[in-house]
Design an enzyme around this catalytic site. Sequence first.
Site, PDB file in Angstrom:
ATOM      1  N   ASP A 262       0.837  -1.195   0.000  1.00  0.00           N
ATOM      2  CA  ASP A 262       0.000   0.000   0.000  1.00  0.00           C
ATOM      3  C   ASP A 262       0.871   1.244   0.000  1.00  0.00           C
ATOM      4  OD1 ASP A 262      -2.506   1.402   0.160  1.00  0.00           O
ATOM      5  OD2 ASP A 262      -2.066   1.809   2.268  1.00  0.00           O
ATOM      6  N   GLU A 267       5.987   8.233  -3.839  1.00  0.00           N
ATOM      7  CA  GLU A 267       4.546   8.152  -4.100  1.00  0.00           C
ATOM      8  C   GLU A 267       4.055   9.422  -4.779  1.00  0.00           C
ATOM      9  OE1 GLU A 267       2.645   7.292  -0.371  1.00  0.00           O
ATOM     10  OE2 GLU A 267       3.635   5.349  -0.157  1.00  0.00           O
ATOM     11  N   HIS A 286      -1.614   4.055  -1.047  1.00  0.00           N
ATOM     12  CA  HIS A 286      -1.495   4.478   0.348  1.00  0.00           C
ATOM     13  C   HIS A 286      -2.883   4.761   0.926  1.00  0.00           C
ATOM     14  CE1 HIS A 286       1.743   6.226   3.206  1.00  0.00           C
ATOM     15  NE2 HIS A 286       0.734   5.755   3.907  1.00  0.00           N
TER      16      HIS A 286
END
Length: 318
Positions: A262, A267, A286
């Site tokens: 996740d 990111e 996430h």
Amino acid sequence: MPKVLITPKSFANYKASVYPLIIEQGYDIIENNLGRTMTEAEIVEQAREGVVGIIIGVDPLPAEVLAQCKDLRAVSKYGMGMDNIDQDKAKELGIQLRNAAGSNHISVAEHAIGLLFALARNIPHIVASVKQGHWERSMGIELTGKTIGVIGGGQIGREVALRAKGIGMQPVIYDPFLRDDSFLEANGMGRIHQLELLLEQADVVSLHLPYTPQTKHLINEETLARMKSSALLINTSRGELVDEDALYAALTSGGIAGAAQDVFSVEPPEAGHQLLQLDRFLLTSHTGAFTKEAVARMATLSTQNLLDMLNAPTEQKA
């Protein structure tokens, strides 16, 4: 009037219940209206003067940012992990810190188990195939009877272990900082004191620990080589815990059978990242703590934490 900066994008969904708590204490509110995570420069621009408190999400608060926030007295984390905050610098400056402990551990644990089912039964691949007009089967594995090695015995790790046990798995926990075995004894779970042994014995390895210099790339070429070739890796903690090049090599060589995360080191990941090309690698955005229940709890608790810190006597900032 002193101000409070609120950076998490989803926080505004609960403004009707939590903003009045801040306003009635005499603080103006500055919202993040960018629709994305704030940059260091943007935080400094908003909080350089007059901001006494920040409710922070995943936005960066390194030492150089904290040093420029002249009036900052308290930072409340909207969530658990505080690796985006330079905690040593905050302490040096007399800035209080607190996280929203206990607000999102259920949601993250459920997400970890969801990723495990998705990986074990090839669910994303099968769904995509059916939607493309195919009707093919992909053989999965049962989880009942399998050993799940939980690395990290905090709130989230414990909830994962409980859920794994509930579906018939055998949880074992590795955590050198766990001082109380009462949870393990009460729930009939084992403990392993050597990481190497856990990796060698586990059918599933699930990561639930913070990112620190000591845990960076905990999962690397050497540790992956100790895992079973049939093993699955789950990571809902921090992307930096896993050496992604080593993971790619292990997945493409058959060193392990699959991985689901996740989180990622950067990111969002760059377009075309090599791991994203693999069917046996799953990545969600996430979103482990992103449930209605957890977000509501985080908004309420992070607000109360901030107000408690601001109302408490504090030492003069350095």
